[in-house]
Design a protein around this motif. Structure first.
Motif, PDB file in Angstrom:
ATOM      1  N   HIS A 124      56.210  64.417  32.106  1.00 40.09           N
ATOM      2  CA  HIS A 124      57.696  65.051  32.143  1.00 40.09           C
ATOM      3  C   HIS A 124      58.210  65.162  33.470  1.00 40.09           C
ATOM      4  CE1 HIS A 124      57.018  66.587  27.926  1.00 40.09           C
ATOM      5  NE2 HIS A 124      56.013  66.205  28.350  1.00 40.09           N
ATOM      6  N   ALA A 125      57.479  64.503  34.613  1.00 38.15           N
ATOM      7  CA  ALA A 125      58.343  64.664  35.967  1.00 38.15           C
ATOM      8  C   ALA A 125      59.146  63.744  36.213  1.00 38.15           C
ATOM      9  CB  ALA A 125      56.878  64.602  36.997  1.00 38.15           C
ATOM     10  N   PRO A 126      59.976  63.774  37.425  1.00 39.35           N
ATOM     11  CA  PRO A 126      60.889  62.781  37.673  1.00 39.35           C
ATOM     12  C   PRO A 126      60.378  61.735  38.240  1.00 39.35           C
ATOM     13  CG  PRO A 126      61.537  64.879  38.614  1.00 39.35           C
ATOM     14  CD  PRO A 126      60.016  65.011  38.168  1.00 39.35           C
ATOM     15  N   LEU A 127      60.869  60.363  38.207  1.00 39.39           N
ATOM     16  CA  LEU A 127      60.427  59.289  38.707  1.00 39.39           C
ATOM     17  C   LEU A 127      61.005  59.084  40.208  1.00 39.39           C
ATOM     18  CD1 LEU A 127      61.005  56.796  35.785  1.00 39.39           C
ATOM     19  CD2 LEU A 127      58.934  57.891  36.631  1.00 39.39           C
ATOM     20  N   GLU A 128      60.479  58.093  40.872  1.00 38.31           N
ATOM     21  CA  GLU A 128      61.151  57.848  42.323  1.00 38.31           C
ATOM     22  C   GLU A 128      60.683  59.081  43.139  1.00 38.31           C
ATOM     23  OE1 GLU A 128      62.636  54.696  43.524  1.00 38.31           O
ATOM     24  OE2 GLU A 128      61.472  54.108  41.955  1.00 38.31           O
ATOM     25  N   LEU A 129      59.727  59.662  42.949  1.00 36.79           N
ATOM     26  CA  LEU A 129      59.182  60.795  44.222  1.00 36.79           C
ATOM     27  C   LEU A 129      58.957  60.373  45.428  1.00 36.79           C
ATOM     28  CD1 LEU A 129      57.113  62.718  41.392  1.00 36.79           C
ATOM     29  CD2 LEU A 129      59.516  63.460  42.382  1.00 36.79           C
ATOM     30  N   ASP A 130      58.907  61.171  46.269  1.00 40.27           N
ATOM     31  CA  ASP A 130      58.567  60.864  47.751  1.00 40.27           C
ATOM     32  C   ASP A 130      57.041  61.572  47.964  1.00 40.27           C
ATOM     33  OD1 ASP A 130      60.922  59.392  49.272  1.00 40.27           O
ATOM     34  OD2 ASP A 130      61.818  60.829  48.082  1.00 40.27           O
ATOM     35  N   VAL A 131      56.960  62.623  47.225  1.00 38.14           N
ATOM     36  CA  VAL A 131      55.912  63.464  47.141  1.00 38.14           C
ATOM     37  C   VAL A 131      55.275  64.116  46.302  1.00 38.14           C
ATOM     38  CG1 VAL A 131      54.558  65.169  48.724  1.00 38.14           C
ATOM     39  CG2 VAL A 131      56.545  64.046  49.576  1.00 38.14           C
ATOM     40  N   ILE A 132      54.055  64.040  45.892  1.00 38.74           N
ATOM     41  CA  ILE A 132      53.381  64.747  44.822  1.00 38.74           C
ATOM     42  C   ILE A 132      52.453  65.617  45.342  1.00 38.74           C
ATOM     43  CG2 ILE A 132      51.966  64.770  42.593  1.00 38.74           C
ATOM     44  CD1 ILE A 132      53.127  62.043  41.971  1.00 38.74           C
ATOM     45  N   LEU A 133      52.581  66.913  45.256  1.00 35.76           N
ATOM     46  CA  LEU A 133      51.604  67.951  45.715  1.00 35.76           C
ATOM     47  C   LEU A 133      51.051  68.591  44.518  1.00 35.76           C
ATOM     48  CD1 LEU A 133      53.772  69.505  48.695  1.00 35.76           C
ATOM     49  CD2 LEU A 133      51.987  68.130  49.048  1.00 35.76           C
ATOM     50  N   SER A 134      49.892  68.997  44.582  1.00 31.13           N
ATOM     51  CA  SER A 134      49.108  69.741  43.530  1.00 31.13           C
ATOM     52  C   SER A 134      47.818  70.516  44.005  1.00 31.13           C
ATOM     53  CB  SER A 134      49.076  68.768  42.420  1.00 31.13           C
ATOM     54  OG  SER A 134      48.507  69.396  41.271  1.00 31.13           O
ATOM     55  N   ASN A 135      47.519  71.477  43.029  1.00 28.76           N
ATOM     56  CA  ASN A 135      46.365  71.939  42.979  1.00 28.76           C
ATOM     57  C   ASN A 135      45.915  71.920  41.708  1.00 28.76           C
ATOM     58  OD1 ASN A 135      44.005  73.474  42.860  1.00 28.76           O
ATOM     59  ND2 ASN A 135      44.674  75.337  43.771  1.00 28.76           N
ATOM     60  N   PRO A 136      45.497  70.612  41.021  1.00 25.56           N
ATOM     61  CA  PRO A 136      45.794  70.571  39.689  1.00 25.56           C
ATOM     62  C   PRO A 136      44.788  71.309  38.707  1.00 25.56           C
ATOM     63  CG  PRO A 136      44.592  68.719  40.850  1.00 25.56           C
ATOM     64  CD  PRO A 136      45.180  69.683  41.669  1.00 25.56           C
ATOM     65  N   PRO A 137      45.252  71.598  37.728  1.00 26.53           N
ATOM     66  CA  PRO A 137      44.429  72.423  36.598  1.00 26.53           C
ATOM     67  C   PRO A 137      43.334  71.809  36.034  1.00 26.53           C
ATOM     68  CG  PRO A 137      46.468  72.017  35.754  1.00 26.53           C
ATOM     69  CD  PRO A 137      46.381  71.159  36.969  1.00 26.53           C
ATOM     70  N   PHE A 138      42.230  72.509  35.586  1.00 24.93           N
ATOM     71  CA  PHE A 138      41.262  71.794  34.923  1.00 24.93           C
ATOM     72  C   PHE A 138      40.800  72.790  33.810  1.00 24.93           C
ATOM     73  CE2 PHE A 138      38.966  73.088  38.633  1.00 24.93           C
ATOM     74  CZ  PHE A 138      37.906  73.851  38.231  1.00 24.93           C
ATOM     75  N   HIS A 139      41.372  73.689  33.360  1.00 23.75           N
ATOM     76  CA  HIS A 139      40.922  74.559  32.552  1.00 23.75           C
ATOM     77  C   HIS A 139      42.209  74.828  31.309  1.00 23.75           C
ATOM     78  CE1 HIS A 139      37.952  75.679  35.249  1.00 23.75           C
ATOM     79  NE2 HIS A 139      37.024  75.759  34.153  1.00 23.75           N
ATOM     80  N   THR A 140      41.780  74.870  30.025  1.00 20.41           N
ATOM     81  CA  THR A 140      42.680  75.380  29.226  1.00 20.41           C
ATOM     82  C   THR A 140      42.009  76.389  28.602  1.00 20.41           C
ATOM     83  OG1 THR A 140      43.462  72.956  28.763  1.00 20.41           O
ATOM     84  CG2 THR A 140      44.025  74.634  26.967  1.00 20.41           C
ATOM     85  N   GLY A 141      42.547  77.774  28.580  1.00 19.07           N
ATOM     86  CA  GLY A 141      41.873  78.889  28.082  1.00 19.07           C
ATOM     87  C   GLY A 141      40.479  78.879  28.679  1.00 19.07           C
ATOM     88  N   VAL A 142      39.346  79.036  27.796  1.00 10.74           N
ATOM     89  CA  VAL A 142      38.375  79.294  28.230  1.00 10.74           C
ATOM     90  C   VAL A 142      37.317  77.966  28.435  1.00 10.74           C
ATOM     91  CG1 VAL A 142      37.788  81.666  27.380  1.00 10.74           C
ATOM     92  CG2 VAL A 142      37.165  79.816  26.158  1.00 10.74           C
ATOM     93  N   HIS A 143      37.901  76.928  27.977  1.00  8.79           N
ATOM     94  CA  HIS A 143      37.525  75.653  27.895  1.00  8.79           C
ATOM     95  C   HIS A 143      37.819  74.836  29.344  1.00  8.79           C
ATOM     96  CE1 HIS A 143      36.075  76.294  23.769  1.00  8.79           C
ATOM     97  NE2 HIS A 143      37.232  76.716  23.503  1.00  8.79           N
ATOM     98  N   THR A 144      36.973  73.833  29.697  1.00  5.08           N
ATOM     99  CA  THR A 144      37.285  72.908  30.629  1.00  5.08           C
ATOM    100  C   THR A 144      37.846  71.674  30.256  1.00  5.08           C
ATOM    101  OG1 THR A 144      35.425  73.684  31.928  1.00  5.08           O
ATOM    102  CG2 THR A 144      36.149  71.497  32.481  1.00  5.08           C
ATOM    103  N   ASP A 145      38.996  71.229  30.651  1.00  6.44           N
ATOM    104  CA  ASP A 145      39.816  70.343  30.195  1.00  6.44           C
ATOM    105  C   ASP A 145      40.432  69.333  31.793  1.00  6.44           C
ATOM    106  OD1 ASP A 145      41.821  68.325  29.255  1.00  6.44           O
ATOM    107  OD2 ASP A 145      42.405  69.911  27.754  1.00  6.44           O
ATOM    108  N   TYR A 146      40.001  68.316  31.539  1.00  7.73           N
ATOM    109  CA  TYR A 146      40.468  67.512  32.731  1.00  7.73           C
ATOM    110  C   TYR A 146      41.723  66.618  32.699  1.00  7.73           C
ATOM    111  CZ  TYR A 146      35.864  68.940  34.475  1.00  7.73           C
ATOM    112  OH  TYR A 146      34.809  69.683  35.092  1.00  7.73           O
ATOM    113  N   ARG A 147      42.019  66.516  31.294  1.00  8.33           N
ATOM    114  CA  ARG A 147      42.971  65.550  31.089  1.00  8.33           C
ATOM    115  C   ARG A 147      44.445  65.325  31.815  1.00  8.33           C
ATOM    116  NH1 ARG A 147      43.487  66.589  24.561  1.00  8.33           N
ATOM    117  NH2 ARG A 147      43.197  68.790  25.566  1.00  8.33           N
ATOM    118  N   ALA A 148      44.932  66.811  32.024  1.00  6.87           N
ATOM    119  CA  ALA A 148      46.107  66.706  32.900  1.00  6.87           C
ATOM    120  C   ALA A 148      45.893  66.491  34.386  1.00  6.87           C
ATOM    121  CB  ALA A 148      46.627  68.224  32.876  1.00  6.87           C
TER     122      ALA A 148
END
Length: 332
Positions: free
Chosen positions: A252-276
């Motif tokens: 859902h993000a734009p294309l042609e980005l110069d920078v991607i910054l993130s502290n990426p998530p790895f939880h969905t509710g109480v469950h661990t989910d690394y997909r995103a």
């Protein structure tokens, strides 16, 4: 089917009238309860529910404007969010039924204590490692104003304090988490241009980048409606402007980005989910322009370096400290 949905369906005779289900899973529950509507704040769940039950699921932070005679809340991970949801729904249900369902390890018994403010709660069922509670709302509360529930705090920074506004349910609610704090110390020499803050939470990272690099075009993206609302409030509190969008993942993000910054998530509710997080890395090359940079922070136990190298052909560790690493990579 989600075990919480299964527990509800064990008592399906209770849910035949107009019903609102808050925080529901993207399964067949609405198909089994034809008079029910859904309320979700997870953009991915909303997309799945809307594709199957068009018009019956509603996305956002406020109680949707639909008719309901009873409501069910799927117990969220955040107790603050549970308070908001239960009070918001109880305010509409004087003399009627409010239900709470959740996993035992997800804090359902603690959540059930919130119901005591409205009446005399009782446990209706216990199965699939879940519990279902019910209360007749004898003491309806005043409808809560979401923004009044925000945690507001100030970050002291070299270029002046930053005001942060965090709503219930947002990651690291009311405080700066250690991973983001580390990344904030290593934002020097970012390329200018189109910048994405992926998994923006309360908007701390994006707001600081916009202030330090005012000529950049900043997009903040999160799957959670409460995070999107928080980021907008944080930007406004600091007189900053940026695009804040909701969506489930990097697609859902734009294309042609110069920078991607993130502290990426790895939880969905109480469950661990690394997909995103894993999809972010796998598809980073599609969204970065040539020479563009990805810089992210993650717990040291997460094996992200091979994923980044596979996607971009390179990855270096800028720093490792207090159980976190900052990774840097460029699209060749």
């Amino acid at each position: 089917m989600d075990p919480r949905s299964e527990v509800l369906l064990r008592q399906a005779e209770l849910f035949q009238g107009p019903l609102l289900i808050a925080g529901l899973a993207p399964d067949d529950l609405l198909g089994q309860l034809p008079n029910a509507a859904g309320w979700t704040w997870h953009a991915g769940d909303q997309a799945l529910l809307d594709s199957r039950f068009a018009g019956r699921s509603h996305y956002g932070t406020e109680v949707p404007e639909v008719a309901f005679e009873a409501a069910v809340v799927f117990m969220p991970k955040s107790r603050e969010l549970a308070h908001y949801l239960l009070n918001a729904l109880a305010s509409r249900l004087a003399g009627r039924e409010l239900y709470l369902v959740g996993e035992k390890r997800g804090g359902i018994e603690g959540g059930a204590k919130i119901l005591k403010a409205f009446g005399a709660p009782r446990k209706l069922d216990s199965a699939r490692h879940c519990q279902l509670w019910q209360v007749t709302v004898e003491n309806p509360p005043v409808a809560p104003v979401l923004e009044d529930l925000a945690e507001r705090f100030e970050l002291p920074l070299a270029d002046g304090p930053l005001q942060v506004v965090s709503l219930p349910g947002v990651f690291s609610h009311g405080r700066l988490d250690r991973g983001t704090a580390l990344l904030l110390q290593h934002l020097d020499d970012l390329p200018s241009g189109q910048v994405l803050d992926f998994g923006c939470g309360a908007g701390v990272l994006g707001a600081i980048v916009k202030r330090r690099y005012p000529d950049s075009q900043l997009t903040l993206l999160d799957v959670d409606a409460f995070a999107v609302a928080s980021s907008r409030l944080t930007l406004a509190a600091n007189d900053l402007q940026a695009d804040v969008i909701s969506g489930d993942g990097i697609d859902h993000a734009p294309l042609e980005l110069d920078v991607i910054l993130s502290n990426p998530p790895f939880h969905t509710g109480v469950h661990t989910d690394y997909r995103a997080s894993e999809t972010l890395m796998e598809k980073s090359g599609k969204h970065l322009r040539k020479g563009g940079e990805m810089r992210l922070v993650a717990n040291t136990f997460l094996r992200y370096k091979p994923l980044i190298e596979a996607a971009l052909g390179n990855c270096s560790v800028l720093v490792e400290d207090a159980g976190f690493r900052i990774y840097q990579a460029h699209r060749g």
